[in-house]
Design a protein around this motif. Structure first.
Motif, PDB file in Angstrom:
ATOM      1  N   ASN A  51       0.844  -1.194   0.000  1.00  9.62           N
ATOM      2  CA  ASN A  51       0.000   0.000   0.000  1.00  9.62           C
ATOM      3  C   ASN A  51       0.879   1.244   0.000  1.00  9.62           C
ATOM      4  O   ASN A  51       1.734   1.409   0.883  1.00  9.62           O
ATOM      5  CB  ASN A  51      -0.910   0.018   1.225  1.00  9.62           C
ATOM      6  CG  ASN A  51      -1.893  -1.131   1.223  1.00  9.62           C
ATOM      7  OD1 ASN A  51      -2.462  -1.467   0.180  1.00  9.62           O
ATOM      8  ND2 ASN A  51      -2.098  -1.753   2.364  1.00  9.62           N
ATOM      9  N   LEU A  52       0.700   2.101  -0.989  1.00 16.31           N
ATOM     10  CA  LEU A  52       1.484   3.333  -1.077  1.00 16.31           C
ATOM     11  C   LEU A  52       1.140   4.273   0.074  1.00 16.31           C
ATOM     12  O   LEU A  52      -0.026   4.434   0.434  1.00 16.31           O
ATOM     13  CB  LEU A  52       1.217   4.042  -2.402  1.00 16.31           C
ATOM     14  CG  LEU A  52       1.750   3.369  -3.674  1.00 16.31           C
ATOM     15  CD1 LEU A  52       1.268   4.132  -4.904  1.00 16.31           C
ATOM     16  CD2 LEU A  52       3.261   3.310  -3.652  1.00 16.31           C
ATOM     17  N   ASN A  53       2.168   4.886   0.648  1.00 19.27           N
ATOM     18  CA  ASN A  53       1.923   5.874   1.696  1.00 19.27           C
ATOM     19  C   ASN A  53       1.179   7.092   1.152  1.00 19.27           C
ATOM     20  O   ASN A  53       0.391   7.705   1.873  1.00 19.27           O
ATOM     21  CB  ASN A  53       3.248   6.305   2.325  1.00 19.27           C
ATOM     22  CG  ASN A  53       3.976   5.143   2.978  1.00 19.27           C
ATOM     23  OD1 ASN A  53       3.344   4.185   3.433  1.00 19.27           O
ATOM     24  ND2 ASN A  53       5.298   5.219   3.032  1.00 19.27           N
ATOM     25  N   ARG A  54       1.462   7.451  -0.084  1.00 24.16           N
ATOM     26  CA  ARG A  54       0.744   8.530  -0.777  1.00 24.16           C
ATOM     27  C   ARG A  54       0.198   7.972  -2.090  1.00 24.16           C
ATOM     28  O   ARG A  54       0.966   7.784  -3.034  1.00 24.16           O
ATOM     29  CB  ARG A  54       1.653   9.731  -1.038  1.00 24.16           C
ATOM     30  CG  ARG A  54       2.025  10.494   0.221  1.00 24.16           C
ATOM     31  CD  ARG A  54       2.823  11.741  -0.106  1.00 24.16           C
ATOM     32  NE  ARG A  54       3.074  12.546   1.063  1.00 24.16           N
ATOM     33  CZ  ARG A  54       2.252  13.464   1.553  1.00 24.16           C
ATOM     34  NH1 ARG A  54       1.107  13.683   0.943  1.00 24.16           N
ATOM     35  NH2 ARG A  54       2.548  14.159   2.624  1.00 24.16           N
ATOM     36  N   PRO A  55      -1.098   7.694  -2.151  1.00 19.84           N
ATOM     37  CA  PRO A  55      -1.665   7.100  -3.365  1.00 19.84           C
ATOM     38  C   PRO A  55      -1.375   7.943  -4.600  1.00 19.84           C
ATOM     39  O   PRO A  55      -1.521   9.166  -4.589  1.00 19.84           O
ATOM     40  CB  PRO A  55      -3.167   7.050  -3.061  1.00 19.84           C
ATOM     41  CG  PRO A  55      -3.250   7.030  -1.565  1.00 19.84           C
ATOM     42  CD  PRO A  55      -2.113   7.870  -1.091  1.00 19.84           C
ATOM     43  N   ASP A  56      -0.942   7.267  -5.661  1.00 22.82           N
ATOM     44  CA  ASP A  56      -0.650   7.941  -6.925  1.00 22.82           C
ATOM     45  C   ASP A  56      -0.594   6.870  -8.013  1.00 22.82           C
ATOM     46  O   ASP A  56       0.144   5.879  -7.885  1.00 22.82           O
ATOM     47  CB  ASP A  56       0.683   8.686  -6.836  1.00 22.82           C
ATOM     48  CG  ASP A  56       0.975   9.479  -8.094  1.00 22.82           C
ATOM     49  OD1 ASP A  56       0.578  10.646  -8.159  1.00 22.82           O
ATOM     50  OD2 ASP A  56       1.608   8.912  -9.019  1.00 22.82           O
ATOM     51  N   SER A  82      -3.435   2.986  -5.189  1.00 17.65           N
ATOM     52  CA  SER A  82      -2.914   2.865  -3.837  1.00 17.65           C
ATOM     53  C   SER A  82      -2.233   1.539  -3.553  1.00 17.65           C
ATOM     54  O   SER A  82      -1.377   1.463  -2.676  1.00 17.65           O
ATOM     55  CB  SER A  82      -4.050   3.085  -2.816  1.00 17.65           C
ATOM     56  OG  SER A  82      -3.583   2.950  -1.507  1.00 17.65           O
ATOM     57  N   SER A  83      -2.587   0.470  -4.259  1.00 18.80           N
ATOM     58  CA  SER A  83      -2.124  -0.871  -3.893  1.00 18.80           C
ATOM     59  C   SER A  83      -1.498  -1.597  -5.073  1.00 18.80           C
ATOM     60  O   SER A  83      -1.921  -1.435  -6.222  1.00 18.80           O
ATOM     61  CB  SER A  83      -3.293  -1.703  -3.344  1.00 18.80           C
ATOM     62  OG  SER A  83      -3.866  -1.070  -2.216  1.00 18.80           O
ATOM     63  N   ALA A 104       2.273   3.951  -8.497  1.00 13.77           N
ATOM     64  CA  ALA A 104       1.877   2.541  -8.415  1.00 13.77           C
ATOM     65  C   ALA A 104       2.351   1.780  -9.643  1.00 13.77           C
ATOM     66  O   ALA A 104       2.855   0.648  -9.537  1.00 13.77           O
ATOM     67  CB  ALA A 104       0.359   2.437  -8.265  1.00 13.77           C
TER      68      ALA A 104
END
Length: 373
Positions: A188-193, A219-220, A197
């Protein structure tokens, strides 16, 4: 301050063109690898007269505690000036096993003025499911200090009603983690992008072969993992140390309304716009004008005028001063450094800078998200 911001803007604009690669462990967290919060209610004893006194909650707790030890006692026979009712909290980290220890934080819930010198008695700590996961007990470490004089004066340093017990709780139950089960590891990305990803998925496939990782959403990232637990841990370690170049973040301006701090990202742009900046100062001064009164006395011999009581008359003065408005124009695609230079040229204060940025956003000329915290 604006001048310093201009220098930082120039440095950021140069840095934004060269984004360094980061370790994957600094960009993501593993799904299911998380801590769990624990809470419990307990009693602290051994205080030096700074406890709850005759608080009904504390007296009832002491009565219940002593009765469980085989003694019969009534709350009327107790005094809680050396005891305090407290809430105990802890954080149960991932993969902790039975017998390992965690720190606990103890906070008063009654009238206690200080927990200094106290000892926390055995306190069960429960999770959100109501199950007991740890048992806490031990001597408190209190960083605060509170003293009170007989005349009612007092002095408080830091917070004496909160303390900690290092390694004060023993784990009694494990929390099952999905890390060792299933066919996939989820990152899981700390900052969704979405771009980041995709970059993470591409870096993993380049290292371990096509099809190993799939970007599920912004995000994942789902990664095929070995079935053997020992190999899975080693595989996770290899993933953490992969170098990935994240995509540049969204253009954003963050304003702290309390401190006046303004942080502008390196990718902020503005479309053509003209800004006029001026300042109006209104000053109101109040004064009292004192005049000596007169007293008129009329008699048979004539009229006599003499000094009387002073007379106070309010005297208000209002001055208005407006500095000449100064205008500047933004050309298409203006960068951060040019933006700050233009605002700096008109002598804008931090509050003026915020007003200009908000006006640019409302006009649709600011290509950035404006966040006020």
């Amino acid at each position: 301050m604006i001048a310093r911001l201009a220098m930082l803007a120039l440095a950021l604009s140069m840095w934004s063109t060269e984004v360094a690669a980061d370790r994957l462990k600094d960009l993501v967290s593993f799904g299911g690898v998380r801590s769990n919060q624990l809470v419990g209610y307990g009693v602290v004893v051994g205080l030096s007269g700074t406890g709850d006194g005759n608080s009904g909650l504390t007296l009832q707790s002491l009565e219940s505690l002593i009765s469980r030890l085989g003694l019969q006692v009534s709350a009327r026979d107790l005094n809680a000036k050396n005891a305090a009712a407290v809430m105990v909290t802890a954080e149960l980290g991932p993969f902790l096993k039975i017998g390992q220890r965690v720190d606990v934080t103890v906070s008063t819930v009654g009238q206690a003025k200080s927990l200094k010198g106290g000892t926390l008695l055995m306190t069960p700590l429960m999770g959100a499911d109501g199950e007991i996961y740890a048992i806490a007990q031990g001597n408190l470490v209190v960083g605060g200090l509170g003293v009170e004089g007989k005349d009612g004066s007092s002095l408080t340093v830091n917070i004496p009603t909160v303390g900690r017990v290092p390694d004060g709780a023993t784990v009694e139950r494990m929390v099952e983690s999905p890390f060792l089960s299933g066919d996939f590891l989820v990152l899981n990305l700390n900052r969704p992008d979405f771009s980041t990803a995709a970059a993470v998925s591409k870096a993993i496939n380049a290292q371990f072969g096509n099809g190993t990782a799939i970007a599920v959403d912004g995000s994942s990232i789902s990664v095929h993992a070995p079935a053997d637990p020992g190999q899975r841990v080693a595989f996770a370690g290899l993933l953490e140390n992969l170098d990935v170049t994240p995509d540049a973040p969204r253009a954003k301006i963050v304003v702290n309304s309390r401190t006046g701090t303004v942080v502008i990202g390196g990718d902020v742009r503005v479309t053509p716009a003209a800004v006029t900046h001026g300042s109006l100062t209104v000053r109101v001064s109040e004064d009292i004008k004192i005049d000596r009164g007169t007293t008129v006395v009329t008699g048979d011999g004539g009229t006599v005028v003499g000094p009387g009581e002073p007379v106070a008359t309010p005297d208000s003065r209002i001055d208005a001063n407006q500095e000449p408005a100064r205008a500047f124009v933004f050309d298409p695609g203006v960068s951060l450094s040019s933006l700050v230079d233009a605002i700096n040229a008109v002598g804008a204060s931090p509050s003026d800078l915020v007003a200009i940025l908000e006006a640019l956003r409302e006009a649709g000329a600011l290509r950035a998200e404006l966040v006020v915290i």
